[in-house]
Design an enzyme around this catalytic site. Structure first.
Site, PDB file in Angstrom:
ATOM      1  N   ARG A  15      -4.435   0.487  -1.546  1.00  0.00           N
ATOM      2  CA  ARG A  15      -4.018  -0.596  -1.694  1.00  0.00           C
ATOM      3  C   ARG A  15      -3.539  -1.031  -3.148  1.00  0.00           C
ATOM      4  O   ARG A  15      -4.127  -0.829  -3.891  1.00  0.00           O
ATOM      5  CB  ARG A  15      -4.856  -1.696  -1.308  1.00  0.00           C
ATOM      6  CG  ARG A  15      -4.968  -2.021   0.124  1.00  0.00           C
ATOM      7  CD  ARG A  15      -6.104  -3.334   0.546  1.00  0.00           C
ATOM      8  NE  ARG A  15      -7.324  -2.967   0.261  1.00  0.00           N
ATOM      9  CZ  ARG A  15      -8.089  -2.277   1.114  1.00  0.00           C
ATOM     10  NH1 ARG A  15      -7.889  -1.927   2.170  1.00  0.00           N
ATOM     11  NH2 ARG A  15      -9.597  -2.174   0.532  1.00  0.00           N
TER      12      ARG A  15
ATOM     13  N   HIS B 115       0.443   5.770   0.882  1.00  0.00           N
ATOM     14  CA  HIS B 115      -0.467   7.009   1.421  1.00  0.00           C
ATOM     15  C   HIS B 115      -0.058   8.299   0.806  1.00  0.00           C
ATOM     16  O   HIS B 115       0.929   8.355   0.344  1.00  0.00           O
ATOM     17  CB  HIS B 115      -0.375   7.085   2.970  1.00  0.00           C
ATOM     18  CG  HIS B 115      -0.508   5.575   3.666  1.00  0.00           C
ATOM     19  ND1 HIS B 115      -1.625   5.095   3.833  1.00  0.00           N
ATOM     20  CD2 HIS B 115       0.360   4.922   4.361  1.00  0.00           C
ATOM     21  CE1 HIS B 115      -1.497   3.851   4.460  1.00  0.00           C
ATOM     22  NE2 HIS B 115      -0.168   3.779   4.880  1.00  0.00           N
TER      23      HIS B 115
ATOM     24  N   GLN C 199       0.850  -1.173  -0.010  1.00  0.00           N
ATOM     25  CA  GLN C 199       0.049  -0.022  -0.079  1.00  0.00           C
ATOM     26  C   GLN C 199       0.864   1.258  -0.011  1.00  0.00           C
ATOM     27  O   GLN C 199       2.122   1.162   0.249  1.00  0.00           O
ATOM     28  CB  GLN C 199      -0.956  -0.103   1.143  1.00  0.00           C
ATOM     29  CG  GLN C 199      -0.257  -0.295   2.601  1.00  0.00           C
ATOM     30  CD  GLN C 199      -1.141  -0.327   3.726  1.00  0.00           C
ATOM     31  OE1 GLN C 199      -1.140   0.295   4.757  1.00  0.00           O
ATOM     32  NE2 GLN C 199      -1.948  -1.482   3.583  1.00  0.00           N
TER      33      GLN C 199
ATOM     34  N   GLU D 288       4.355   7.633   8.517  1.00  0.00           N
ATOM     35  CA  GLU D 288       4.089   6.770   9.963  1.00  0.00           C
ATOM     36  C   GLU D 288       5.450   6.226  10.302  1.00  0.00           C
ATOM     37  O   GLU D 288       6.493   6.349   9.613  1.00  0.00           O
ATOM     38  CB  GLU D 288       3.105   5.694   9.590  1.00  0.00           C
ATOM     39  CG  GLU D 288       3.484   4.853   8.364  1.00  0.00           C
ATOM     40  CD  GLU D 288       2.422   3.925   7.635  1.00  0.00           C
ATOM     41  OE1 GLU D 288       1.481   3.434   8.730  1.00  0.00           O
ATOM     42  OE2 GLU D 288       2.187   3.479   6.680  1.00  0.00           O
TER      43      GLU D 288
ATOM     44  N   HIS E  52       4.861   0.401   0.591  1.00  0.00           N
ATOM     45  CA  HIS E  52       5.363  -0.455   1.571  1.00  0.00           C
ATOM     46  C   HIS E  52       4.397  -1.732   2.280  1.00  0.00           C
ATOM     47  O   HIS E  52       3.250  -1.745   1.738  1.00  0.00           O
ATOM     48  CB  HIS E  52       5.502   0.299   2.999  1.00  0.00           C
ATOM     49  CG  HIS E  52       4.016   1.073   3.543  1.00  0.00           C
ATOM     50  ND1 HIS E  52       3.852   2.305   3.003  1.00  0.00           N
ATOM     51  CD2 HIS E  52       3.442   0.589   4.429  1.00  0.00           C
ATOM     52  CE1 HIS E  52       2.715   2.431   3.618  1.00  0.00           C
ATOM     53  NE2 HIS E  52       2.285   1.720   4.499  1.00  0.00           N
TER      54      HIS E  52
END
Length: 274
Positions: free
Chosen positions: A160, A65, A63, A82, A140
């Site tokens: 995804r 972001h 996926q 993250e 990642h």
């Protein structure tokens, strides 16, 4: 309030586990596996950061972001950088971070469609004590056999790219539009010390420190809070007791007192502490 104990929210996931981590009760016989435990304040759904435990028995989807600008263009509040603190890892456990070499979007898209994208990614071996800062745009996947703490911008916007043949929705067009085609480069070296503090990772959106037991002075700027994650041990801050498996938000100037066996994380947005 200068310190607030956050509530925990268990999230069932097919890739999760029934045996969790000290401080959390295991899943009862016959119960669905738990993949995540979120820390949340009652009635507050908009803090800058979200803290989670992850318990993985299988690989999560590949996926990516969006960053803040890309999220804002879609009327979303923020992107999603993250960070992962590895608490335990089975032998051979890995995390994928970016392609092995610079790869064009057409090649990545075709690989996501035919399932060969796994082989294009850099699957890094991980062990307890590792830290990884994963900027938005990084393709990642978190592997199986891991217990980790995830500190992230408070966003659940996930595109995804590949999910190992499951029937879950993919988001190839949106994901490839925001994905970096460059190999992953760590933002800092683990364990770097700065200004006398134990910096684990430092990124543009938040900073993560790891503390042993004892006393620590915390001074947060006005309007900014920090998140104290208790991995092991116990203690108190501003008269509020805490123990393993809990997370406390801290504001203003306070002293954290923790038992000698304590293991703590302290996260805060990407601002300079006083």
């Amino acid at each position: 309030m200068p310190a607030t104990l956050l509530q925990t929210h268990r999230v069932e996931k097919p890739w999760g586990r029934r045996t969790l981590w000290p401080g959390f009760g295991d899943v009862a016989d016959g119960g669905a596996p738990v993949g995540e435990v979120w820390y949340q304040a009652r009635g507050d759904t908009t803090p800058d950061l979200l803290i989670k435990y992850l318990f993985t028995a299988e690989k999560l989807s590949i996926q990516v972001h969006p960053d803040d600008a890309q999220a804002h263009a879609r009327d979303l509040p923020r992107g999603k950088d993250e960070c992962w603190t590895i608490l335990a890892a089975d032998p051979g456990a890995t995390i994928a971070l970016g392609p092995k070499v610079r790869t064009d979007r057409e090649t990545l898209t075709k690989a996501a469609e035919d399932g060969t994208i796994e082989a294009l990614l850099d699957w890094k071996p991980v062990q307890a004590g590792d830290f990884f800062y994963c900027p938005s745009g990084t393709i990642h996947a978190i592997g199986g056999g891991l217990t980790l703490i995830e500190v992230q911008q408070n966003s659940e916007t996930t595109y995804r790219l590949f999910d190992y043949g499951s029937d879950r929705e993919l988001h190839l067009a949106d994901g490839m539009a925001v994905a970096s085609t460059e190999p992953y480069r760590p933002m800092v070296s683990p364990g770097r010390a700065a200004e006398g503090r134990d910096i684990a990772v430092e990124g543009p959106k938040f900073v993560l420190e790891r503390w042993a037991g004892g006393e620590r002075a915390v001074e947060m700027p006005d309007g900014v809070q920090g998140w104290l994650v208790v991995i092991a041990g116990q203690g108190e801050v501003a008269g509020l007791a805490f123990k393993a498996g809990e997370c406390v938000t801290v504001r203003g100037s306070e002293t954290v007192r923790a038992s000698e066996d304590a293991d703590l994380l302290f996260a805060y947005p990407g601002v300079k502490r006083i």
